[in-house]
Design a protein around this motif. Structure first.
Motif, PDB file in Angstrom:
ATOM      1  N   THR A  46      -5.637   3.710  -4.439  1.00 24.97           N
ATOM      2  CA  THR A  46      -5.548   2.734  -3.404  1.00 24.97           C
ATOM      3  C   THR A  46      -5.535   3.633  -2.033  1.00 24.97           C
ATOM      4  O   THR A  46      -4.685   4.156  -2.051  1.00 24.97           O
ATOM      5  CB  THR A  46      -4.572   1.798  -3.602  1.00 24.97           C
ATOM      6  OG1 THR A  46      -4.528   1.241  -5.062  1.00 24.97           O
ATOM      7  CG2 THR A  46      -4.901   0.494  -2.485  1.00 24.97           C
ATOM      8  N   LYS A  47      -6.733   3.278  -1.226  1.00 18.46           N
ATOM      9  CA  LYS A  47      -6.996   3.851  -0.083  1.00 18.46           C
ATOM     10  C   LYS A  47      -6.372   3.545   1.248  1.00 18.46           C
ATOM     11  O   LYS A  47      -6.363   2.185   1.226  1.00 18.46           O
ATOM     12  CB  LYS A  47      -8.254   4.503   0.096  1.00 18.46           C
ATOM     13  CG  LYS A  47      -8.668   5.181  -1.047  1.00 18.46           C
ATOM     14  CD  LYS A  47      -8.297   6.692  -0.983  1.00 18.46           C
ATOM     15  CE  LYS A  47      -8.629   7.657  -2.094  1.00 18.46           C
ATOM     16  NZ  LYS A  47      -8.030   7.442  -3.206  1.00 18.46           N
ATOM     17  N   LEU A  53       0.811  -1.399   0.107  1.00 19.34           N
ATOM     18  CA  LEU A  53      -0.019  -0.193  -0.185  1.00 19.34           C
ATOM     19  C   LEU A  53       0.791   1.232  -0.028  1.00 19.34           C
ATOM     20  O   LEU A  53       0.653   2.132  -0.862  1.00 19.34           O
ATOM     21  CB  LEU A  53      -1.007   0.127   0.999  1.00 19.34           C
ATOM     22  CG  LEU A  53      -1.968   1.123   1.305  1.00 19.34           C
ATOM     23  CD1 LEU A  53      -2.624   1.541   0.114  1.00 19.34           C
ATOM     24  CD2 LEU A  53      -2.588   1.155   2.621  1.00 19.34           C
ATOM     25  N   ASP A  54       1.628   1.492   0.830  1.00 23.79           N
ATOM     26  CA  ASP A  54       2.710   2.648   0.939  1.00 23.79           C
ATOM     27  C   ASP A  54       3.544   2.687  -0.214  1.00 23.79           C
ATOM     28  O   ASP A  54       3.883   3.856  -0.751  1.00 23.79           O
ATOM     29  CB  ASP A  54       3.672   2.410   2.053  1.00 23.79           C
ATOM     30  CG  ASP A  54       2.936   2.667   3.440  1.00 23.79           C
ATOM     31  OD1 ASP A  54       1.764   3.413   3.432  1.00 23.79           O
ATOM     32  OD2 ASP A  54       3.410   2.404   4.506  1.00 23.79           O
ATOM     33  N   SER A  91       5.563   5.825  -3.071  1.00 29.17           N
ATOM     34  CA  SER A  91       6.855   5.808  -3.964  1.00 29.17           C
ATOM     35  C   SER A  91       6.148   5.755  -5.409  1.00 29.17           C
ATOM     36  O   SER A  91       6.975   6.825  -6.278  1.00 29.17           O
ATOM     37  CB  SER A  91       7.194   4.556  -3.963  1.00 29.17           C
ATOM     38  OG  SER A  91       7.672   4.059  -2.636  1.00 29.17           O
ATOM     39  N   LEU A  92       4.884   5.222  -5.869  1.00 29.60           N
ATOM     40  CA  LEU A  92       4.603   5.411  -7.296  1.00 29.60           C
ATOM     41  C   LEU A  92       3.437   6.583  -7.457  1.00 29.60           C
ATOM     42  O   LEU A  92       2.987   6.636  -8.688  1.00 29.60           O
ATOM     43  CB  LEU A  92       4.008   4.332  -7.597  1.00 29.60           C
ATOM     44  CG  LEU A  92       5.014   2.876  -7.544  1.00 29.60           C
ATOM     45  CD1 LEU A  92       4.027   1.445  -8.060  1.00 29.60           C
ATOM     46  CD2 LEU A  92       6.230   3.017  -7.939  1.00 29.60           C
ATOM     47  N   CYS A 123      -2.429  -3.246   2.487  1.00 29.37           N
ATOM     48  CA  CYS A 123      -1.857  -2.946   3.648  1.00 29.37           C
ATOM     49  C   CYS A 123      -1.216  -3.958   4.515  1.00 29.37           C
ATOM     50  O   CYS A 123      -0.327  -3.742   5.506  1.00 29.37           O
ATOM     51  CB  CYS A 123      -2.785  -2.146   4.573  1.00 29.37           C
ATOM     52  SG  CYS A 123      -4.100  -3.167   5.388  1.00 29.37           S
ATOM     53  N   LEU A 124      -1.685  -5.331   4.194  1.00 31.83           N
ATOM     54  CA  LEU A 124      -1.040  -6.529   5.101  1.00 31.83           C
ATOM     55  C   LEU A 124       0.149  -7.110   4.086  1.00 31.83           C
ATOM     56  O   LEU A 124       0.468  -8.194   4.539  1.00 31.83           O
ATOM     57  CB  LEU A 124      -2.226  -7.272   5.368  1.00 31.83           C
ATOM     58  CG  LEU A 124      -3.422  -6.889   6.345  1.00 31.83           C
ATOM     59  CD1 LEU A 124      -4.251  -7.945   6.749  1.00 31.83           C
ATOM     60  CD2 LEU A 124      -2.677  -6.209   7.612  1.00 31.83           C
ATOM     61  N   ALA A 125       0.467  -6.573   2.990  1.00 33.93           N
ATOM     62  CA  ALA A 125       1.252  -7.434   2.222  1.00 33.93           C
ATOM     63  C   ALA A 125       2.677  -6.330   2.143  1.00 33.93           C
ATOM     64  O   ALA A 125       2.569  -5.149   2.039  1.00 33.93           O
ATOM     65  CB  ALA A 125       0.769  -7.268   0.852  1.00 33.93           C
ATOM     66  N   LEU A 126       3.784  -7.101   2.097  1.00 34.34           N
ATOM     67  CA  LEU A 126       5.011  -6.426   1.659  1.00 34.34           C
ATOM     68  C   LEU A 126       5.419  -6.263   0.131  1.00 34.34           C
ATOM     69  O   LEU A 126       4.923  -7.295  -0.527  1.00 34.34           O
ATOM     70  CB  LEU A 126       6.091  -7.093   2.211  1.00 34.34           C
ATOM     71  CG  LEU A 126       5.900  -7.196   3.871  1.00 34.34           C
ATOM     72  CD1 LEU A 126       7.273  -7.932   4.543  1.00 34.34           C
ATOM     73  CD2 LEU A 126       6.374  -5.744   4.588  1.00 34.34           C
TER      74      LEU A 126
END
Ligand code: FES
Ligand code: FES
Length: 169
Positions: free
Chosen positions: A33-34, A21-22, A27-28, A57-60
């Motif tokens: 995507t909220k 998510l971040d 970065s992009l 949000c739960l994924a790297l």
């Protein structure tokens, strides 16, 4: 290997702690995507990984090295809205719009799950090859995506029109 985001290859972030998510947002600069809860409870951050819905949000981001991600920015093709996006407009499926990108990606992934016969908590026949998206199935399967303002019924109507016909056995 790069990650493919909406058809474009990008290098994975150097910091392995960066959530998908971040990475998308910061970065992009794909801010569609909220970030709602940032802990897997609201569905606002849902994106598609090769057609499967995940909570970004739960994924790297580094987990998706070599994989293909579609965010809401990748749903329209050649300037044409995805049919589900069009249906959201026609059914007033958004008010503030904050949950909308997650609802769209989640519904597309959800329809794929039903087509593959993946059962939900309300599926009666656990052996069916494909699951018909009845009203109860739709509400149950979309229960991980919260709309905090007033658009829930329009969202379900748009998804029913676009996805339920597709998934009927
Ligand atoms: S921001 Fe990911 S589930 Fe809420
Ligand atoms: S449209 Fe506002 S939270 Fe769903």
């Amino acid at each position: 290997m790069p990650i493919t985001i909406n058809g474009q290859d990008v290098a994975v972030p150097t910091d392995p702690r960066t959530s998908l998510l971040d990475f998308l947002r910061d970065s992009l600069h794909l801010s569609g995507t909220k970030k709602g809860c940032n802990q897997g409870a609201c569905g606002a951050c849902t994106v598609l990984v090769e057609g499967e819905r995940i909570l970004s949000c739960l994924a790297l981001a580094v987990q998706y090295d070599g994989r293909s991600i579609t965010s809401v920015e990748g749903l329209a093709q050649s300037g044409e809205l995805h049919p589900l996006q069009q249906a959201f407009i026609e059914h007033d499926g958004f008010q503030c719009g904050y949950c909308t990108p997650g609802q769209l990606c989640s519904a597309i992934g959800m329809a794929n799950e039903a087509k593959r016969g993946l059962p939900s908590a309300v599926t009666a026949d656990l052996t069916a090859d494909t699951v018909s998206l009845t009203h109860d199935e739709l509400r149950e399967r979309m229960s991980g995506n919260l709309c905090r303002c007033g658009a829930h019924n329009g969202i379900i109507a748009a998804i029913a029109e676009t996805c339920a016909a597709d998934s009927a056995p």
